[in-house]
Structures are given as C-alpha cells and as structure tokens.
Design a protein around this motif. Structure first.
Motif, PDB file in Angstrom:
ATOM      1  N   THR A  28       6.755  15.014  -3.016  1.00 18.27           N
ATOM      2  CA  THR A  28       7.700  15.098  -4.120  1.00 18.27           C
ATOM      3  C   THR A  28       7.489  16.463  -4.756  1.00 18.27           C
ATOM      4  N   ALA A  29       8.394  17.387  -4.465  1.00 19.98           N
ATOM      5  CA  ALA A  29       8.219  18.805  -4.815  1.00 19.98           C
ATOM      6  C   ALA A  29       8.889  19.083  -6.158  1.00 19.98           C
ATOM      7  N   ASN A  30       8.114  18.996  -7.224  1.00 19.12           N
ATOM      8  CA  ASN A  30       8.654  19.222  -8.559  1.00 19.12           C
ATOM      9  C   ASN A  30       8.906  20.720  -8.745  1.00 19.12           C
ATOM     10  N   THR A  31      10.182  21.043  -8.958  1.00 22.09           N
ATOM     11  CA  THR A  31      10.664  22.409  -8.777  1.00 22.09           C
ATOM     12  C   THR A  31      11.117  23.057 -10.082  1.00 22.09           C
ATOM     13  N   ILE A  32      10.698  24.303 -10.262  1.00 23.42           N
ATOM     14  CA  ILE A  32      11.171  25.151 -11.360  1.00 23.42           C
ATOM     15  C   ILE A  32      12.425  25.878 -10.863  1.00 23.42           C
ATOM     16  N   ILE A  33      13.472  25.849 -11.659  1.00 27.68           N
ATOM     17  CA  ILE A  33      14.779  26.323 -11.201  1.00 27.68           C
ATOM     18  C   ILE A  33      14.952  27.828 -11.363  1.00 27.68           C
ATOM     19  N   LYS A  44       0.863  -1.185   0.000  1.00 26.40           N
ATOM     20  CA  LYS A  44       0.000   0.000   0.000  1.00 26.40           C
ATOM     21  C   LYS A  44       0.901   1.238   0.000  1.00 26.40           C
ATOM     22  N   ILE A  45       1.174   1.756  -1.186  1.00 28.10           N
ATOM     23  CA  ILE A  45       2.134   2.846  -1.358  1.00 28.10           C
ATOM     24  C   ILE A  45       1.403   4.131  -1.715  1.00 28.10           C
ATOM     25  N   VAL A  46       1.751   5.216  -1.035  1.00 30.35           N
ATOM     26  CA  VAL A  46       1.179   6.531  -1.318  1.00 30.35           C
ATOM     27  C   VAL A  46       2.303   7.501  -1.667  1.00 30.35           C
ATOM     28  N   VAL A  47       2.179   8.124  -2.832  1.00 29.79           N
ATOM     29  CA  VAL A  47       3.124   9.134  -3.310  1.00 29.79           C
ATOM     30  C   VAL A  47       2.338  10.421  -3.566  1.00 29.79           C
ATOM     31  N   ILE A  48       2.834  11.541  -3.073  1.00 26.12           N
ATOM     32  CA  ILE A  48       2.202  12.838  -3.327  1.00 26.12           C
ATOM     33  C   ILE A  48       3.129  13.644  -4.226  1.00 26.12           C
ATOM     34  N   GLU A  49       2.696  13.866  -5.476  1.00 23.47           N
ATOM     35  CA  GLU A  49       3.491  14.633  -6.430  1.00 23.47           C
ATOM     36  C   GLU A  49       2.907  16.041  -6.558  1.00 23.47           C
ATOM     37  N   SER A  50       3.747  17.038  -6.347  1.00 28.42           N
ATOM     38  CA  SER A  50       3.285  18.426  -6.277  1.00 28.42           C
ATOM     39  C   SER A  50       4.168  19.299  -7.162  1.00 28.42           C
ATOM     40  N   ASP A  51       3.572  19.916  -8.176  1.00 22.55           N
ATOM     41  CA  ASP A  51       4.324  20.695  -9.161  1.00 22.55           C
ATOM     42  C   ASP A  51       4.369  22.181  -8.821  1.00 22.55           C
ATOM     43  N   ASP A  52       5.332  22.869  -9.427  1.00 24.97           N
ATOM     44  CA  ASP A  52       5.414  24.338  -9.517  1.00 24.97           C
ATOM     45  C   ASP A  52       6.213  25.012  -8.413  1.00 24.97           C
ATOM     46  N   TRP A  53       6.808  24.276  -7.492  1.00 19.48           N
ATOM     47  CA  TRP A  53       7.610  24.908  -6.450  1.00 19.48           C
ATOM     48  C   TRP A  53       8.748  25.689  -7.095  1.00 19.48           C
ATOM     49  N   GLY A  54       9.018  26.871  -6.561  1.00 23.18           N
ATOM     50  CA  GLY A  54      10.081  27.731  -7.090  1.00 23.18           C
ATOM     51  C   GLY A  54       9.636  28.699  -8.163  1.00 23.18           C
ATOM     52  N   SER A  55       8.472  28.450  -8.757  1.00 22.85           N
ATOM     53  CA  SER A  55       8.003  29.295  -9.851  1.00 22.85           C
ATOM     54  C   SER A  55       7.162  30.461  -9.341  1.00 22.85           C
ATOM     55  N   ILE A  56       7.270  31.604 -10.000  1.00 26.55           N
ATOM     56  CA  ILE A  56       6.397  32.728  -9.684  1.00 26.55           C
ATOM     57  C   ILE A  56       5.008  32.482 -10.257  1.00 26.55           C
ATOM     58  N   HIS A  77      13.437  24.438   2.313  1.00 26.77           N
ATOM     59  CA  HIS A  77      13.540  23.332   1.358  1.00 26.77           C
ATOM     60  C   HIS A  77      14.521  22.288   1.891  1.00 26.77           C
ATOM     61  N   LYS A  78      15.702  22.767   2.294  1.00 27.47           N
ATOM     62  CA  LYS A  78      16.744  21.844   2.755  1.00 27.47           C
ATOM     63  C   LYS A  78      16.358  21.157   4.062  1.00 27.47           C
ATOM     64  N   GLN A  79      15.682  21.892   4.949  1.00 26.56           N
ATOM     65  CA  GLN A  79      15.193  21.266   6.179  1.00 26.56           C
ATOM     66  C   GLN A  79      14.154  20.196   5.873  1.00 26.56           C
ATOM     67  N   GLY A  80      13.301  20.469   4.895  1.00 25.14           N
ATOM     68  CA  GLY A  80      12.302  19.486   4.498  1.00 25.14           C
ATOM     69  C   GLY A  80      12.932  18.218   3.963  1.00 25.14           C
ATOM     70  N   ILE A  81      14.028  18.369   3.219  1.00 33.38           N
ATOM     71  CA  ILE A  81      14.760  17.197   2.725  1.00 33.38           C
ATOM     72  C   ILE A  81      15.324  16.402   3.894  1.00 33.38           C
ATOM     73  N   GLU A  82      15.922  17.103   4.864  1.00 34.46           N
ATOM     74  CA  GLU A  82      16.500  16.430   6.034  1.00 34.46           C
ATOM     75  C   GLU A  82      15.442  15.696   6.846  1.00 34.46           C
ATOM     76  N   LYS A  83      14.267  16.296   6.975  1.00 40.06           N
ATOM     77  CA  LYS A  83      13.174  15.673   7.733  1.00 40.06           C
ATOM     78  C   LYS A  83      12.427  14.619   6.924  1.00 40.06           C
ATOM     79  N   LYS A  84      12.761  14.520   5.651  1.00 39.44           N
ATOM     80  CA  LYS A  84      12.133  13.560   4.732  1.00 39.44           C
ATOM     81  C   LYS A  84      10.633  13.805   4.591  1.00 39.44           C
ATOM     82  N   VAL A  85      10.269  15.094   4.473  1.00 41.32           N
ATOM     83  CA  VAL A  85       8.878  15.455   4.191  1.00 41.32           C
ATOM     84  C   VAL A  85       8.759  16.258   2.887  1.00 41.32           C
ATOM     85  N   PHE A  86       9.885  16.606   2.275  1.00 43.49           N
ATOM     86  CA  PHE A  86       9.902  17.480   1.105  1.00 43.49           C
ATOM     87  C   PHE A  86      11.074  17.041   0.243  1.00 43.49           C
TER      88      PHE A  86
END
Length: 375
Positions: free
Chosen positions: A93-98, A25-37, A136-145
């Motif tokens: 999963t924070a899909n990010t615009i650079i 039972k796997i749940v993935v949350i994919e979220s687009d547009d982070w970093g973009s205006i 962003h980096k804290q979220g990576i460390e906490k494994k929530v982002f």
C-alpha cells in the motif's frame, strides 16, 4: 524489564486487544512517502556531509530519495516471487505524496510565494526516473503496488516559507540543494524541521490544509483513475478538524501509527498522544487501522529484523488481528546507496518466505481491503 519495554508491551497489548478481530491470517504492508523528494542525489549528500552537516545521522537523509526506475523494478521482482493461497502477490500500500516544492519558481518569486509541481513533473528532473510513473501503473496492474493518499506535499509549507523569508541558514542551505529539511530527527518536530505537513502553526492554517488536501484528492484521481479511500497523515500528525477534511474528500479509513500526534496549535514541539485501535470509529464514522508490526531495517538497524517482524506478525495473529506492517519507502531506495535497497529486499524475501511457510493460509491485502472488511 525496563520501563521502556513495559511501556512498549502495554501499547502493543492495547493495540492488539481491542476492536476488530478475525481468524483470517491477513498481512498488509503500508509504506509511506512515495512520490516525495528527500535527498536529491549522492553528490548532494557527499557535499553536505563534507560541509559538516550530519546527514549521515538520519536514515531519511542518508538513504531516502525520490524512487528510481530500478528501485521499483527490483521491489516488484521480490513481490511477484510469492503468492498466497488465493493467488495474490504481497502488495505494497504505497502512500503517495502528490506534489513537491518547485524550487525554481519559489526562488523566482523571491521566496514570497509558494509553488509546487506534481511529482510526475519532479521525476523529469531526476536522471533515472523516466519510467517511474509507468511502473506505478504496472504495479497496480500486477497487484503488487497500490497507491493511497499521503498528502499534497510532505512539507509544512507555512513554517518553511517563513524560515526561507527570514533567511534561516539551514532552511536556505537545504533549499539550495533541492531539499526542504536538514533536521537530524524524523519524529522530533522543531522550528528547524519542516516535514510535518498538517501541523497548524495557527488556526488559519487549517483552511490552507483544506485547499491542499482537496487538490491532492483531485490530482490523485486524475493520476491513478480512482479515489483514495484511506489516508495517512505525514508524521502521524493531524487533529479533528483534519478528519472533517478527510471526510469531505472521501476518506473512509485513517491509517495510524502507534500514536496519533495531536498538535497543539502554535506549539511546534508539543503534542497530545492518542492511541487508536483497528476498527475504532470516530464521530464521523471513519475507521482507524493501526500498524501493529514494524519492518524498517533502514531506520531500526538490527540483525534480528526478520525475527522481530515475524514475532510481531505472530503476536497480531494470536490476538486475531490483521498484521499491519509499517515499512516506509526509505527501506527500498537504492538511488543514493544501492546497498540499502539490496539489504532490505533480501530481508523482505526472507520474511515473505517465512510467512508462507508458517501460515500457508495467509492473505495478502491492501489498506483498502481492510477498509472493506471493517464495513
């Protein structure tokens, strides 16, 4: 049952019946547009609305903006409130615009040259955003982002610059307010819409896209310290030549919406729609993963949003599929309208709580984890 509902049922059955299957039972949350205006501020929103621009008709203009400190803090508070049976928090999963357009430099070049800036530079121009990249980096460390690559920019640079040079009224009004799109639609692409970053206006645009995607991959690794193994194309628009480029920059998994919109070169509003399924391989042995659940309360405004999402997850599990949830950044943004963020976070809390009660053996994963599973 209506024709529309029959079509939706067919598409859902197709997506969930083919390809990779698992009893987990796997749940993935994919979220687009982070970093973009998007909308620059509440003041800009109010000004455009007062001038008659229907910015209240599209959720991405009404609510969406570059994520603020508080947006991330509050999102992380919800995510860290839950753990699965392995001790893992739900993770975005924070899909990010650079990068974003550098409006001052573009104007300084009299609209004859495109200039961009890393989103970390854009953050410095916003009032409540000084800690965002650190978060962003804290979220990576906490494994929530967990950031993954969404592109260099979320704007069709070639078509946008041509519109600015032609003094297109809507394009110039948007530009003057630090926006690049005032379209009333998000999924209907037209000559006045510029969010479709990888839609080629001519075959020569593919080389431009290659250069931008290579830069995006380079800066992504410099910012986050790892390569993005997955990619999601803005507006779900890409073609086989783009898949060649994705392969060249190390992308192994292509995240998909319900449809791939396969562009017809030079025809802005015409596409071939292609269905994929999770675990499908393309000619380059890249894998597709397909979103089979939707949690978009800012866009699809229904009182049944929690029930609808749980039902879609149940349908995925019944078909032995990971539940891959589409949930764009716009849902979590309160910089323009705090109520938008608070409503979504309340829904999210309820959904996560119900998931853990209904499926205590659930596993929260990222898109990169799915990529590993499919190997």
């Amino acid at each position: 049952m209506s024709i529309i509902n029959l079509k939706r049922k067919f598409i859902s059955t197709y997506i969930n019946s083919r390809g990779f299957r698992t009893n987990r039972k796997i749940v993935v949350i994919e979220s687009d547009d982070w970093g973009s205006i998007r909308m620059a501020s509440r003041a800009v929103y109010d000004k455009l609305l007062a001038k008659g621009y229907p910015v209240d008709k599209l959720s991405y203009l009404k609510y969406d903006s570059l994520e603020s400190n508080l947006d991330l803090v509050k999102l992380f508070e919800v995510l860290t409130s839950f753990r699965d049976s392995h001790g893992n928090h739900p993770v975005i999963t924070a899909n990010t615009i650079i990068s974003n357009p550098d409006f001052e430099k573009i104007r300084g070049a009299d609209f004859n040259e495109y200039h961009s800036e890393l989103f970390t530079e854009t953050l410095k121009k916003y009032p409540d955003h000084d800690k965002v990249f650190e978060l962003h980096k804290q979220g990576i460390e906490k494994k929530v982002f967990y950031p993954q690559l969404h592109g260099m920019e979320h704007v069709n640079v070639v078509r946008w610059m041509k519109a600015l040079q032609a003094n297109n009224k809507n394009a110039r009004v948007a530009f003057d307010n630090f926006l690049f799109d005032l379209s009333e639609h998000h999924t209907v692409i037209s000559e006045d819409s510029f969010v479709d970053a990888l839609h080629p206006n001519s075959i020569e645009d593919i080389d431009f896209h290659r250069n931008r995607l290579f830069l995006a991959a380079k800066y992504f690794k410099e910012l986050y310290g790892y390569e993005s193994k997955s990619f999601i194309a803005p507006c779900y628009i890409w073609n086989k030549e783009h898949e060649d480029i994705f392969n060249e920059i190390g992308v192994e998994l292509i995240q998909c919406g319900t449809f791939q919109l396969y562009p017809i070169v030079g025809k802005v509003s015409h596409f071939k729609k292609k269905l994929h399924f999770t675990g499908e391989l393309n000619r380059l042995k890249q894998k597709y993963s397909v979103r089979n659940c939707i949690f978009e309360p800012s866009v699809i405004q229904r009182d049944t949003v929690v029930e609808d999402t749980i039902n879609q997850i149940e349908h995925a599990f019944a078909n032995k599929k990971p539940a891959i949830i589409s949930s764009h950044r716009v849902n979590y943004i309160g910089f323009i309208d705090a109520e938008n963020r608070e409503k979504t976070l309340n829904y999210l809390f309820d959904i996560l709580n119900k998931i853990l009660i209904k499926w205590p053996d659930v596993e929260f994963m990222t898109s990169e984890d799915i990529n590993t599973l499919l190997q």
